[in-house]
Motif scaffolding. Structure first.
Motif, PDB file in Angstrom:
ATOM      1  N   HIS A  23       0.837  -1.198   0.000  1.00  0.00           N
ATOM      2  CA  HIS A  23       0.000   0.000   0.000  1.00  0.00           C
ATOM      3  C   HIS A  23       0.874   1.252   0.000  1.00  0.00           C
ATOM      4  O   HIS A  23       0.633   2.186  -0.768  1.00  0.00           O
ATOM      5  N   TYR A  24       1.884   1.257   0.853  1.00  0.00           N
ATOM      6  CA  TYR A  24       2.778   2.418   0.940  1.00  0.00           C
ATOM      7  C   TYR A  24       3.518   2.630  -0.381  1.00  0.00           C
ATOM      8  O   TYR A  24       3.645   3.762  -0.850  1.00  0.00           O
ATOM      9  N   ALA A  25       3.983   1.552  -0.985  1.00  0.00           N
ATOM     10  CA  ALA A  25       4.723   1.657  -2.245  1.00  0.00           C
ATOM     11  C   ALA A  25       3.842   2.214  -3.359  1.00  0.00           C
ATOM     12  O   ALA A  25       4.322   2.967  -4.208  1.00  0.00           O
ATOM     13  N   SER A  26       2.564   1.865  -3.360  1.00  0.00           N
ATOM     14  CA  SER A  26       1.699   2.302  -4.459  1.00  0.00           C
ATOM     15  C   SER A  26       0.987   3.622  -4.187  1.00  0.00           C
ATOM     16  O   SER A  26       0.733   4.382  -5.109  1.00  0.00           O
ATOM     17  N   LYS A  27       0.685   3.907  -2.915  1.00  0.00           N
ATOM     18  CA  LYS A  27      -0.124   5.096  -2.615  1.00  0.00           C
ATOM     19  C   LYS A  27       0.551   6.084  -1.674  1.00  0.00           C
ATOM     20  O   LYS A  27       0.005   7.145  -1.413  1.00  0.00           O
ATOM     21  N   GLY A  28       1.696   5.705  -1.131  1.00  0.00           N
ATOM     22  CA  GLY A  28       2.359   6.590  -0.182  1.00  0.00           C
ATOM     23  C   GLY A  28       1.735   6.491   1.193  1.00  0.00           C
ATOM     24  O   GLY A  28       0.845   5.684   1.443  1.00  0.00           O
ATOM     25  N   SER A  30       0.331   8.388   4.996  1.00  0.00           N
ATOM     26  CA  SER A  30      -0.436   9.478   5.581  1.00  0.00           C
ATOM     27  C   SER A  30      -0.395   9.282   7.090  1.00  0.00           C
ATOM     28  O   SER A  30       0.037   8.235   7.578  1.00  0.00           O
ATOM     29  N   GLU A  31      -0.867  10.255   7.799  1.00  0.00           N
ATOM     30  CA  GLU A  31      -0.924  10.113   9.257  1.00  0.00           C
ATOM     31  C   GLU A  31      -1.815   8.930   9.644  1.00  0.00           C
ATOM     32  O   GLU A  31      -1.464   8.128  10.505  1.00  0.00           O
ATOM     33  N   GLU A  32      -2.950   8.809   8.970  1.00  0.00           N
ATOM     34  CA  GLU A  32      -3.872   7.712   9.257  1.00  0.00           C
ATOM     35  C   GLU A  32      -3.223   6.353   8.964  1.00  0.00           C
ATOM     36  O   GLU A  32      -3.366   5.408   9.735  1.00  0.00           O
ATOM     37  N   PHE A  33      -2.506   6.282   7.858  1.00  0.00           N
ATOM     38  CA  PHE A  33      -1.809   5.059   7.486  1.00  0.00           C
ATOM     39  C   PHE A  33      -0.756   4.700   8.541  1.00  0.00           C
ATOM     40  O   PHE A  33      -0.670   3.557   8.985  1.00  0.00           O
ATOM     41  N   GLY A  34       0.021   5.682   8.963  1.00  0.00           N
ATOM     42  CA  GLY A  34       1.037   5.454   9.996  1.00  0.00           C
ATOM     43  C   GLY A  34       0.426   4.981  11.298  1.00  0.00           C
ATOM     44  O   GLY A  34       0.960   4.084  11.964  1.00  0.00           O
ATOM     45  N   MET A  35      -0.699   5.554  11.652  1.00  0.00           N
ATOM     46  CA  MET A  35      -1.368   5.151  12.884  1.00  0.00           C
ATOM     47  C   MET A  35      -1.899   3.725  12.781  1.00  0.00           C
ATOM     48  O   MET A  35      -1.871   2.979  13.773  1.00  0.00           O
ATOM     49  N   ALA A  36      -2.361   3.330  11.601  1.00  0.00           N
ATOM     50  CA  ALA A  36      -2.851   1.962  11.413  1.00  0.00           C
ATOM     51  C   ALA A  36      -1.715   0.959  11.568  1.00  0.00           C
ATOM     52  O   ALA A  36      -1.881  -0.089  12.205  1.00  0.00           O
ATOM     53  N   ILE A  37      -0.551   1.275  11.006  1.00  0.00           N
ATOM     54  CA  ILE A  37       0.606   0.391  11.153  1.00  0.00           C
ATOM     55  C   ILE A  37       1.038   0.315  12.612  1.00  0.00           C
ATOM     56  O   ILE A  37       1.292  -0.765  13.137  1.00  0.00           O
ATOM     57  N   GLU A  38       1.122   1.475  13.255  1.00  0.00           N
ATOM     58  CA  GLU A  38       1.517   1.505  14.661  1.00  0.00           C
ATOM     59  C   GLU A  38       0.573   0.663  15.515  1.00  0.00           C
ATOM     60  O   GLU A  38       1.011  -0.131  16.358  1.00  0.00           O
ATOM     61  N   LYS A  39      -0.719   0.776  15.269  1.00  0.00           N
ATOM     62  CA  LYS A  39      -1.708  -0.001  16.032  1.00  0.00           C
ATOM     63  C   LYS A  39      -1.504  -1.500  15.803  1.00  0.00           C
ATOM     64  O   LYS A  39      -1.519  -2.297  16.745  1.00  0.00           O
ATOM     65  N   GLU A  40      -1.312  -1.889  14.545  1.00  0.00           N
ATOM     66  CA  GLU A  40      -1.129  -3.310  14.219  1.00  0.00           C
ATOM     67  C   GLU A  40       0.115  -3.877  14.907  1.00  0.00           C
ATOM     68  O   GLU A  40       0.082  -4.967  15.490  1.00  0.00           O
ATOM     69  N   ILE A  41       1.208  -3.127  14.849  1.00  0.00           N
ATOM     70  CA  ILE A  41       2.455  -3.598  15.470  1.00  0.00           C
ATOM     71  C   ILE A  41       2.309  -3.650  16.987  1.00  0.00           C
ATOM     72  O   ILE A  41       2.748  -4.614  17.623  1.00  0.00           O
ATOM     73  N   TRP A  42       1.688  -2.644  17.592  1.00  0.00           N
ATOM     74  CA  TRP A  42       1.497  -2.643  19.039  1.00  0.00           C
ATOM     75  C   TRP A  42       0.621  -3.818  19.475  1.00  0.00           C
ATOM     76  O   TRP A  42       0.924  -4.506  20.451  1.00  0.00           O
ATOM     77  N   GLU A  43      -0.457  -4.071  18.744  1.00  0.00           N
ATOM     78  CA  GLU A  43      -1.324  -5.200  19.085  1.00  0.00           C
ATOM     79  C   GLU A  43      -0.574  -6.523  18.968  1.00  0.00           C
ATOM     80  O   GLU A  43      -0.736  -7.414  19.800  1.00  0.00           O
ATOM     81  N   TRP A  44       0.244  -6.650  17.936  1.00  0.00           N
ATOM     82  CA  TRP A  44       1.051  -7.860  17.751  1.00  0.00           C
ATOM     83  C   TRP A  44       1.995  -8.044  18.936  1.00  0.00           C
ATOM     84  O   TRP A  44       2.096  -9.116  19.513  1.00  0.00           O
ATOM     85  N   TYR A  45       2.672  -6.987  19.304  1.00  0.00           N
ATOM     86  CA  TYR A  45       3.610  -7.058  20.426  1.00  0.00           C
ATOM     87  C   TYR A  45       2.871  -7.426  21.718  1.00  0.00           C
ATOM     88  O   TYR A  45       3.246  -8.365  22.417  1.00  0.00           O
TER      89      TYR A  45
END
Length: 76
Positions: A23-28, A30-45
């Protein structure tokens, strides 16, 4: 115990991270995108690394597959 299911969870997480990367490679980003990744990684941890992976680490030590002083992630 339960290695197949455990590995499947790791595979699932890897797939999610590859999806984010695509998604990042094709669309770049955003703040919302960064927050979604952060949430996913935090939940995984919080729900996997700090619990399930710790259980498997202890099991491997007790079964003699990993030396007690071997450098593996220890979150205790």
């Amino acid at each position: 115990p339960g290695f197949g299911a455990h590995k499947a969870k790791h595979d699932e997480f890897r797939t999610k991270m590859r999806t984010f990367a695509g998604h990042y490679a094709s669309k770049g980003g955003s703040e919302e995108f960064g927050m979604a990744i952060e949430k996913e990684i935090w939940e995984w941890y919080k729900n996997h690394v700090a619990k399930t992976d710790q259980f498997f680490g202890q099991f491997l030590r007790e079964e003699g597959h990993v030396e007690p002083d071997e450098d593996i992630l220890d979150l205790s």
